[in-house]
Design a protein around this motif. Structure first.
Motif, PDB file in Angstrom:
ATOM      1  N   UNK A  82       0.812  -1.218   0.000  1.00 50.93           N
ATOM      2  CA  UNK A  82       0.000   0.000   0.000  1.00 50.93           C
ATOM      3  C   UNK A  82       0.849   1.273   0.000  1.00 50.93           C
ATOM      4  N   UNK A  83       1.813   1.365   0.929  1.00 51.29           N
ATOM      5  CA  UNK A  83       2.538   2.629   1.052  1.00 51.29           C
ATOM      6  C   UNK A  83       3.380   2.988  -0.195  1.00 51.29           C
ATOM      7  N   UNK A  84       4.170   2.030  -0.725  1.00 49.95           N
ATOM      8  CA  UNK A  84       4.910   2.377  -1.949  1.00 49.95           C
ATOM      9  C   UNK A  84       3.988   2.741  -3.118  1.00 49.95           C
ATOM     10  N   UNK A  85       2.825   2.073  -3.173  1.00 51.87           N
ATOM     11  CA  UNK A  85       1.891   2.380  -4.259  1.00 51.87           C
ATOM     12  C   UNK A  85       1.336   3.805  -4.114  1.00 51.87           C
ATOM     13  N   UNK A  86       1.032   4.196  -2.878  1.00 53.26           N
ATOM     14  CA  UNK A  86       0.576   5.573  -2.627  1.00 53.26           C
ATOM     15  C   UNK A  86       1.638   6.562  -3.113  1.00 53.26           C
ATOM     16  N   UNK A  87       2.910   6.282  -2.742  1.00 53.68           N
ATOM     17  CA  UNK A  87       3.993   7.190  -3.120  1.00 53.68           C
ATOM     18  C   UNK A  87       4.102   7.286  -4.635  1.00 53.68           C
ATOM     19  N   UNK A  88       4.004   6.126  -5.275  1.00 56.09           N
ATOM     20  CA  UNK A  88       4.121   6.058  -6.730  1.00 56.09           C
ATOM     21  C   UNK A  88       3.008   6.862  -7.423  1.00 56.09           C
ATOM     22  N   UNK A  89       1.761   6.637  -6.976  1.00 56.15           N
ATOM     23  CA  UNK A  89       0.624   7.329  -7.618  1.00 56.15           C
ATOM     24  C   UNK A  89       0.657   8.824  -7.314  1.00 56.15           C
ATOM     25  N   UNK A  90       1.018   9.164  -6.077  1.00 56.59           N
ATOM     26  CA  UNK A  90       1.096  10.579  -5.694  1.00 56.59           C
ATOM     27  C   UNK A  90       2.094  11.307  -6.590  1.00 56.59           C
ATOM     28  N   UNK A  91       3.245  10.672  -6.798  1.00 53.19           N
ATOM     29  CA  UNK A  91       4.267  11.266  -7.659  1.00 53.19           C
ATOM     30  C   UNK A  91       3.794  11.354  -9.103  1.00 53.19           C
ATOM     31  N   UNK A  92       3.183  10.273  -9.595  1.00 49.78           N
ATOM     32  CA  UNK A  92       2.742  10.234 -10.992  1.00 49.78           C
ATOM     33  C   UNK A  92       1.694  11.312 -11.264  1.00 49.78           C
TER      34      UNK A  92
END
Lengths: 207, 207
Positions: free
Chosen positions: A64-74
Protein backbone atom coordinates in the motif's frame (compact mmCIF):
# COMPACT_ATOMS: atom_id res chain seq x y z
CA UNK A 1 2.58 10.01 -20.48
CA UNK A 2 -0.71 9.66 -22.31
CA UNK A 3 -3.47 8.97 -19.81
CA UNK A 4 -7.17 9.61 -20.50
CA UNK A 5 -9.26 11.77 -18.14
CA UNK A 6 -11.36 8.73 -17.21
CA UNK A 7 -8.30 6.68 -16.22
CA UNK A 8 -7.06 9.64 -14.26
CA UNK A 9 -10.32 9.91 -12.34
CA UNK A 10 -10.11 6.23 -11.43
CA UNK A 11 -6.49 6.66 -10.28
CA UNK A 12 -7.54 9.59 -8.16
CA UNK A 13 -10.24 7.43 -6.54
CA UNK A 14 -7.81 4.52 -5.96
CA UNK A 15 -5.36 6.91 -4.34
CA UNK A 16 -7.97 8.20 -1.92
CA UNK A 17 -8.91 4.64 -1.00
CA UNK A 18 -5.28 3.57 -0.56
CA UNK A 19 -4.64 6.51 1.76
CA UNK A 20 -7.55 5.42 3.92
CA UNK A 21 -6.33 1.79 3.95
CA UNK A 22 -2.91 3.04 5.02
CA UNK A 23 -4.46 5.08 7.85
CA UNK A 24 -6.35 1.95 8.90
CA UNK A 25 -3.07 0.02 9.10
CA UNK A 26 -3.53 -2.10 5.95
CA UNK A 27 -0.13 -2.74 4.33
CA UNK A 28 -1.06 -4.93 1.35
CA UNK A 29 -4.02 -5.28 -0.97
CA UNK A 30 -4.72 -7.39 -4.04
CA UNK A 31 -6.13 -6.07 -7.30
CA UNK A 32 -9.16 -8.32 -6.66
CA UNK A 33 -9.82 -6.64 -3.29
CA UNK A 34 -9.50 -3.24 -4.92
CA UNK A 35 -11.82 -4.41 -7.69
CA UNK A 36 -14.49 -5.40 -5.17
CA UNK A 37 -14.31 -1.95 -3.57
CA UNK A 38 -14.84 -0.11 -6.84
CA UNK A 39 -17.08 -2.47 -8.79
CA UNK A 40 -14.41 -2.69 -11.48
CA UNK A 41 -12.57 -5.72 -12.86
CA UNK A 42 -9.20 -6.67 -11.35
CA UNK A 43 -7.80 -6.60 -14.90
CA UNK A 44 -8.87 -2.97 -15.31
CA UNK A 45 -7.23 -1.99 -12.04
CA UNK A 46 -3.97 -3.77 -12.83
CA UNK A 47 -3.92 -2.08 -16.22
CA UNK A 48 -4.50 1.38 -14.70
CA UNK A 49 -1.82 0.92 -12.04
CA UNK A 50 0.73 -0.51 -14.45
CA UNK A 51 0.24 2.50 -16.69
CA UNK A 52 1.44 4.74 -13.84
CA UNK A 53 4.32 2.44 -12.92
CA UNK A 54 2.71 0.62 -9.98
CA UNK A 55 3.49 -3.10 -9.91
CA UNK A 56 1.96 -5.82 -7.75
CA UNK A 57 3.36 -9.22 -6.84
CA UNK A 58 1.42 -12.27 -8.01
CA UNK A 59 -0.35 -13.93 -5.07
CA UNK A 60 0.62 -11.08 -2.73
CA UNK A 61 -0.83 -7.95 -4.26
CA UNK A 62 0.29 -4.37 -3.91
CA UNK A 63 2.28 -2.86 -1.04
CA UNK A 64 0.00 0.00 0.00
CA UNK A 65 2.54 2.63 1.05
CA UNK A 66 4.91 2.38 -1.95
CA UNK A 67 1.89 2.38 -4.26
CA UNK A 68 0.58 5.57 -2.63
CA UNK A 69 3.99 7.19 -3.12
CA UNK A 70 4.12 6.06 -6.73
CA UNK A 71 0.62 7.33 -7.62
CA UNK A 72 1.10 10.58 -5.69
CA UNK A 73 4.27 11.27 -7.66
CA UNK A 74 2.74 10.23 -10.99
CA UNK A 75 -0.18 12.60 -10.44
CA UNK A 76 2.16 15.45 -9.42
CA UNK A 77 0.66 15.56 -5.91
CA UNK A 78 3.99 15.30 -4.11
CA UNK A 79 4.26 19.07 -4.54
CA UNK A 80 2.11 21.84 -3.09
CA UNK A 81 -0.03 23.59 -5.71
CA UNK A 82 -1.20 27.19 -5.40
CA UNK A 83 -4.64 28.09 -6.68
CA UNK A 84 -6.25 31.41 -7.51
CA UNK A 85 -10.01 31.77 -7.06
CA UNK A 86 -11.76 34.38 -9.20
CA UNK A 87 -15.15 35.37 -7.82
CA UNK A 88 -15.63 35.51 -4.07
CA UNK A 89 -19.39 35.00 -4.00
CA UNK A 90 -21.03 32.06 -2.27
CA UNK A 91 -19.37 29.45 -4.51
CA UNK A 92 -15.84 30.93 -4.57
CA UNK A 93 -15.81 31.51 -0.81
CA UNK A 94 -17.09 28.00 -0.10
CA UNK A 95 -14.42 26.55 -2.36
CA UNK A 96 -11.68 28.63 -0.72
CA UNK A 97 -12.65 27.51 2.77
CA UNK A 98 -13.22 23.89 1.69
CA UNK A 99 -9.79 23.52 0.08
CA UNK A 100 -8.11 25.37 2.94
CA UNK A 101 -9.53 22.86 5.40
CA UNK A 102 -9.28 19.68 3.52
CA UNK A 103 -6.38 19.05 1.31
CA UNK A 104 -2.65 18.75 1.65
CA UNK A 105 -1.61 19.25 -1.97
CA UNK A 106 -3.61 22.40 -2.63
CA UNK A 107 -3.76 25.86 -1.15
CA UNK A 108 -5.69 28.89 -2.25
CA UNK A 109 -2.97 31.53 -2.58
CA UNK A 110 -5.08 34.35 -4.02
CA UNK A 111 -8.72 35.33 -4.40
CA UNK A 112 -10.16 38.04 -6.63
CA UNK A 113 -13.43 39.92 -6.94
CA UNK A 114 -14.53 43.13 -8.65
CA UNK A 115 -16.95 44.08 -5.88
CA UNK A 116 -15.49 46.89 -3.73
CA UNK A 117 -17.40 45.54 -0.70
CA UNK A 118 -15.49 42.25 -0.91
CA UNK A 119 -12.01 43.56 -1.73
CA UNK A 120 -9.85 43.64 1.39
CA UNK A 121 -12.08 41.14 3.25
CA UNK A 122 -10.58 37.95 4.61
CA UNK A 123 -11.91 34.60 3.30
CA UNK A 124 -10.28 31.55 4.84
CA UNK A 125 -6.55 32.38 4.82
CA UNK A 126 -6.50 34.97 2.07
CA UNK A 127 -7.42 38.62 1.61
CA UNK A 128 -9.58 39.33 -1.45
CA UNK A 129 -7.86 41.39 -4.17
CA UNK A 130 -9.41 43.34 -7.07
CA UNK A 131 -9.67 41.49 -10.41
CA UNK A 132 -7.55 44.31 -11.89
CA UNK A 133 -4.61 42.81 -9.94
CA UNK A 134 -4.77 39.43 -11.72
CA UNK A 135 -2.03 40.37 -14.18
CA UNK A 136 0.37 41.23 -11.34
CA UNK A 137 -0.49 38.68 -8.65
CA UNK A 138 -0.63 35.48 -10.76
CA UNK A 139 2.96 35.71 -12.08
CA UNK A 140 4.22 37.03 -8.72
CA UNK A 141 2.92 33.96 -6.86
CA UNK A 142 3.59 31.67 -9.86
CA UNK A 143 -0.01 30.38 -9.83
CA UNK A 144 -0.73 27.79 -12.52
CA UNK A 145 -4.26 26.76 -11.54
CA UNK A 146 -7.27 29.07 -11.57
CA UNK A 147 -10.82 28.58 -10.33
CA UNK A 148 -13.60 30.54 -12.03
CA UNK A 149 -16.64 31.17 -9.82
CA UNK A 150 -18.27 34.23 -11.38
CA UNK A 151 -21.52 34.79 -13.30
CA UNK A 152 -21.70 33.47 -16.84
CA UNK A 153 -21.23 36.84 -18.54
CA UNK A 154 -17.89 37.52 -16.86
CA UNK A 155 -16.38 34.03 -17.05
CA UNK A 156 -14.66 34.00 -20.45
CA UNK A 157 -13.03 37.41 -20.00
CA UNK A 158 -11.64 36.50 -16.58
CA UNK A 159 -10.43 33.11 -17.82
CA UNK A 160 -8.60 34.89 -20.65
CA UNK A 161 -6.97 37.24 -18.14
CA UNK A 162 -5.85 34.33 -15.97
CA UNK A 163 -4.34 32.60 -19.00
CA UNK A 164 -2.62 35.80 -20.17
CA UNK A 165 -1.08 36.08 -16.68
CA UNK A 166 0.34 32.55 -16.80
CA UNK A 167 -2.41 30.20 -15.53
CA UNK A 168 -2.36 26.90 -17.39
CA UNK A 169 -5.27 24.93 -15.93
CA UNK A 170 -8.76 26.17 -15.11
CA UNK A 171 -11.62 24.68 -13.12
CA UNK A 172 -14.77 26.50 -14.18
CA UNK A 173 -17.90 26.62 -12.01
CA UNK A 174 -19.65 29.27 -14.14
CA UNK A 175 -22.64 27.89 -16.05
CA UNK A 176 -21.01 28.34 -19.46
CA UNK A 177 -18.52 26.26 -21.44
CA UNK A 178 -15.26 28.18 -21.62
CA UNK A 179 -13.29 28.23 -24.83
CA UNK A 180 -10.03 26.48 -24.43
CA UNK A 181 -6.99 28.40 -25.74
CA UNK A 182 -3.21 27.99 -26.00
CA UNK A 183 -3.15 24.41 -24.75
CA UNK A 184 -4.69 25.46 -21.43
CA UNK A 185 -6.58 22.58 -19.81
CA UNK A 186 -10.13 23.59 -18.83
CA UNK A 187 -12.51 21.50 -16.74
CA UNK A 188 -16.11 22.73 -16.73
CA UNK A 189 -18.16 21.78 -13.67
CA UNK A 190 -21.75 22.84 -14.13
CA UNK A 191 -23.79 21.79 -11.11
CA UNK A 192 -27.04 22.39 -12.99
CA UNK A 193 -26.13 19.80 -15.59
CA UNK A 194 -25.71 17.23 -12.81
CA UNK A 195 -29.10 18.21 -11.41
CA UNK A 196 -30.74 17.87 -14.80
CA UNK A 197 -29.22 14.42 -15.14
CA UNK A 198 -30.69 13.40 -11.76
CA UNK A 199 -34.12 14.64 -12.80
CA UNK A 200 -33.94 12.68 -16.01
CA UNK A 201 -33.25 9.43 -14.16
CA UNK A 202 -36.07 10.21 -11.72
CA UNK A 203 -38.44 10.53 -14.61
CA UNK A 204 -37.07 7.44 -16.36
CA UNK A 205 -38.67 5.28 -13.64
CA UNK A 206 -42.06 6.49 -14.73
CA UNK A 207 -41.57 6.27 -18.48
CA UNK B 1 -36.04 5.72 -22.71
CA UNK B 2 -32.47 4.50 -22.57
CA UNK B 3 -30.11 7.47 -22.74
CA UNK B 4 -26.50 7.39 -21.51
CA UNK B 5 -25.22 9.96 -18.97
CA UNK B 6 -22.86 11.38 -21.61
CA UNK B 7 -25.67 11.94 -24.12
CA UNK B 8 -27.70 13.49 -21.36
CA UNK B 9 -24.91 15.93 -20.50
CA UNK B 10 -24.70 16.97 -24.13
CA UNK B 11 -28.48 17.48 -24.29
CA UNK B 12 -28.29 19.61 -21.17
CA UNK B 13 -25.62 21.77 -22.81
CA UNK B 14 -27.62 22.07 -26.06
CA UNK B 15 -30.67 23.11 -24.08
CA UNK B 16 -28.74 25.88 -22.30
CA UNK B 17 -27.45 27.14 -25.63
CA UNK B 18 -30.88 27.00 -27.28
CA UNK B 19 -32.38 29.03 -24.42
CA UNK B 20 -29.76 31.69 -24.95
CA UNK B 21 -30.37 31.72 -28.72
CA UNK B 22 -34.09 32.13 -28.04
CA UNK B 23 -33.40 35.07 -25.70
CA UNK B 24 -31.26 36.58 -28.45
CA UNK B 25 -34.17 36.33 -30.87
CA UNK B 26 -32.85 33.43 -32.98
CA UNK B 27 -35.74 31.29 -34.22
CA UNK B 28 -33.96 28.65 -36.32
CA UNK B 29 -30.62 26.88 -36.21
CA UNK B 30 -29.07 24.09 -38.28
CA UNK B 31 -27.33 21.05 -36.81
CA UNK B 32 -24.15 22.32 -38.51
CA UNK B 33 -24.36 25.66 -36.67
CA UNK B 34 -24.93 23.82 -33.39
CA UNK B 35 -22.00 21.53 -34.24
CA UNK B 36 -19.69 24.52 -34.70
CA UNK B 37 -20.69 25.89 -31.31
CA UNK B 38 -19.88 22.66 -29.49
CA UNK B 39 -16.99 21.24 -31.51
CA UNK B 40 -19.09 18.16 -32.22
CA UNK B 41 -20.15 16.65 -35.54
CA UNK B 42 -23.54 17.61 -37.00
CA UNK B 43 -24.29 13.88 -37.25
CA UNK B 44 -23.75 13.46 -33.52
CA UNK B 45 -26.07 16.33 -32.73
CA UNK B 46 -28.82 15.10 -35.05
CA UNK B 47 -28.54 11.66 -33.48
CA UNK B 48 -28.79 13.07 -29.94
CA UNK B 49 -31.78 15.26 -30.76
CA UNK B 50 -33.61 12.53 -32.65
CA UNK B 51 -33.21 10.26 -29.65
CA UNK B 52 -35.24 12.72 -27.57
CA UNK B 53 -37.81 13.27 -30.29
CA UNK B 54 -36.49 16.54 -31.75
CA UNK B 55 -36.70 16.69 -35.54
CA UNK B 56 -35.14 19.20 -37.91
CA UNK B 57 -36.13 20.04 -41.48
CA UNK B 58 -33.57 19.41 -44.20
CA UNK B 59 -32.09 22.69 -45.45
CA UNK B 60 -33.89 24.67 -42.75
CA UNK B 61 -32.70 23.23 -39.45
CA UNK B 62 -34.44 23.20 -36.10
CA UNK B 63 -37.10 25.59 -34.88
CA UNK B 64 -35.53 26.87 -31.66
CA UNK B 65 -38.61 27.31 -29.46
CA UNK B 66 -40.34 23.97 -30.19
CA UNK B 67 -37.00 22.21 -29.74
CA UNK B 68 -36.52 23.87 -26.33
CA UNK B 69 -40.01 22.71 -25.33
CA UNK B 70 -39.31 19.21 -26.56
CA UNK B 71 -35.96 18.85 -24.74
CA UNK B 72 -37.27 20.49 -21.57
CA UNK B 73 -40.11 17.98 -21.46
CA UNK B 74 -37.89 15.00 -22.32
CA UNK B 75 -35.52 15.92 -19.49
CA UNK B 76 -38.41 16.38 -17.04
CA UNK B 77 -37.60 20.08 -16.60
CA UNK B 78 -41.11 21.30 -17.38
CA UNK B 79 -41.90 20.64 -13.71
CA UNK B 80 -40.53 22.31 -10.61
CA UNK B 81 -38.27 19.99 -8.57
CA UNK B 82 -37.79 20.33 -4.84
CA UNK B 83 -34.36 19.60 -3.40
CA UNK B 84 -33.18 18.89 0.13
CA UNK B 85 -29.67 19.96 1.12
CA UNK B 86 -28.04 18.01 3.94
CA UNK B 87 -25.12 19.87 5.52
CA UNK B 88 -25.32 23.64 5.81
CA UNK B 89 -21.60 24.36 5.93
CA UNK B 90 -19.82 26.49 3.32
CA UNK B 91 -20.65 24.15 0.43
CA UNK B 92 -24.29 23.42 1.31
CA UNK B 93 -25.07 27.09 1.95
CA UNK B 94 -23.38 28.16 -1.28
CA UNK B 95 -25.36 25.57 -3.19
CA UNK B 96 -28.64 26.63 -1.57
CA UNK B 97 -28.10 30.29 -2.45
CA UNK B 98 -26.78 29.49 -5.93
CA UNK B 99 -29.77 27.34 -6.91
CA UNK B 100 -32.19 29.77 -5.29
CA UNK B 101 -30.87 32.57 -7.48
CA UNK B 102 -30.26 30.83 -10.70
CA UNK B 103 -32.59 28.21 -11.85
CA UNK B 104 -36.23 27.94 -12.76
CA UNK B 105 -36.69 24.17 -12.51
CA UNK B 106 -35.14 23.68 -9.09
CA UNK B 107 -35.83 25.00 -5.63
CA UNK B 108 -34.24 24.10 -2.34
CA UNK B 109 -37.26 23.20 -0.21
CA UNK B 110 -35.41 21.98 2.90
CA UNK B 111 -31.96 22.18 4.46
CA UNK B 112 -30.61 20.09 7.33
CA UNK B 113 -27.68 20.24 9.73
CA UNK B 114 -26.84 18.60 13.03
CA UNK B 115 -25.10 21.70 14.42
CA UNK B 116 -27.36 23.43 16.97
CA UNK B 117 -25.81 26.79 16.03
CA UNK B 118 -27.09 26.41 12.45
CA UNK B 119 -30.55 24.96 13.17
CA UNK B 120 -33.19 27.68 12.94
CA UNK B 121 -30.93 29.98 10.90
CA UNK B 122 -32.12 31.25 7.54
CA UNK B 123 -30.07 30.33 4.44
CA UNK B 124 -31.42 31.71 1.19
CA UNK B 125 -35.17 31.04 1.36
CA UNK B 126 -35.16 28.20 3.86
CA UNK B 127 -34.79 27.74 7.61
CA UNK B 128 -32.28 25.04 8.61
CA UNK B 129 -33.81 21.98 10.31
CA UNK B 130 -32.11 19.29 12.42
CA UNK B 131 -31.00 16.13 10.58
CA UNK B 132 -33.24 14.18 12.95
CA UNK B 133 -36.19 15.67 11.05
CA UNK B 134 -35.19 14.11 7.69
CA UNK B 135 -37.59 11.17 8.12
CA UNK B 136 -40.54 13.53 8.60
CA UNK B 137 -39.77 16.44 6.29
CA UNK B 138 -38.75 14.55 3.13
CA UNK B 139 -42.05 12.65 2.72
CA UNK B 140 -44.07 15.68 3.88
CA UNK B 141 -42.62 17.87 1.12
CA UNK B 142 -42.38 14.91 -1.31
CA UNK B 143 -38.69 15.61 -1.99
CA UNK B 144 -37.11 13.20 -4.47
CA UNK B 145 -33.68 14.82 -4.87
CA UNK B 146 -31.13 15.18 -2.09
CA UNK B 147 -27.80 17.02 -1.95
CA UNK B 148 -25.14 15.70 0.42
CA UNK B 149 -22.66 18.38 1.57
CA UNK B 150 -21.30 16.94 4.83
CA UNK B 151 -17.89 15.57 5.88
CA UNK B 152 -16.91 12.17 4.53
CA UNK B 153 -17.62 10.25 7.75
CA UNK B 154 -21.26 11.32 7.90
CA UNK B 155 -22.13 11.05 4.21
CA UNK B 156 -23.21 7.42 3.81
CA UNK B 157 -25.43 7.43 6.91
CA UNK B 158 -27.21 10.61 5.85
CA UNK B 159 -27.63 9.35 2.29
CA UNK B 160 -29.21 6.17 3.67
CA UNK B 161 -31.59 8.24 5.78
CA UNK B 162 -32.58 10.34 2.76
CA UNK B 163 -33.25 7.19 0.75
CA UNK B 164 -35.24 5.61 3.58
CA UNK B 165 -37.37 8.77 3.67
CA UNK B 166 -38.16 8.59 -0.05
CA UNK B 167 -35.35 10.41 -1.87
CA UNK B 168 -34.55 8.73 -5.18
CA UNK B 169 -31.64 10.75 -6.60
CA UNK B 170 -28.59 12.09 -4.77
CA UNK B 171 -25.93 14.59 -5.73
CA UNK B 172 -22.98 13.98 -3.42
CA UNK B 173 -20.33 16.63 -2.73
CA UNK B 174 -18.68 14.70 0.12
CA UNK B 175 -15.23 13.36 -0.78
CA UNK B 176 -16.31 9.72 -0.68
CA UNK B 177 -18.04 7.46 -3.18
CA UNK B 178 -21.49 6.66 -1.85
CA UNK B 179 -22.86 3.16 -2.21
CA UNK B 180 -25.83 3.11 -4.43
CA UNK B 181 -28.85 1.22 -3.08
CA UNK B 182 -32.40 0.35 -4.15
CA UNK B 183 -32.07 1.73 -7.64
CA UNK B 184 -31.34 5.22 -6.31
CA UNK B 185 -29.32 7.27 -8.77
CA UNK B 186 -26.20 8.79 -7.17
CA UNK B 187 -23.92 11.34 -8.79
CA UNK B 188 -20.62 11.87 -6.96
CA UNK B 189 -19.00 15.28 -7.49
CA UNK B 190 -15.59 15.35 -5.85
CA UNK B 191 -13.95 18.69 -6.50
CA UNK B 192 -10.57 17.35 -5.40
CA UNK B 193 -10.61 14.75 -8.15
CA UNK B 194 -11.06 17.54 -10.70
CA UNK B 195 -8.15 19.42 -9.13
CA UNK B 196 -5.93 16.35 -9.26
CA UNK B 197 -6.79 15.95 -12.92
CA UNK B 198 -5.76 19.56 -13.60
CA UNK B 199 -2.44 19.04 -11.80
CA UNK B 200 -1.76 15.93 -13.83
CA UNK B 201 -2.19 17.81 -17.11
CA UNK B 202 0.00 20.64 -15.80
CA UNK B 203 2.74 18.14 -15.13
CA UNK B 204 2.21 16.36 -18.45
CA UNK B 205 3.67 19.40 -20.23
CA UNK B 206 6.95 18.83 -18.44
CA UNK B 207 7.18 15.06 -18.79
Amino acid sequence: MDVSPLTLNRISVYLRCLRRLHEDGVSRISSQQLANKFHLSATQIRKDLTQLGGSGIRGVGYEVQPLIRRLTGALGLDQKHSLAVVGMGAMGSAFTRHIGFNHGSFQVAAGFDHDAAKIGQKVGDIVVKPTSAIGVVIPQLDIKIGIIAVPREAAQDLADRLVAAGTRSILNFAPVRLENSNGVHIRNVDVRIYLEELVFYLGADER
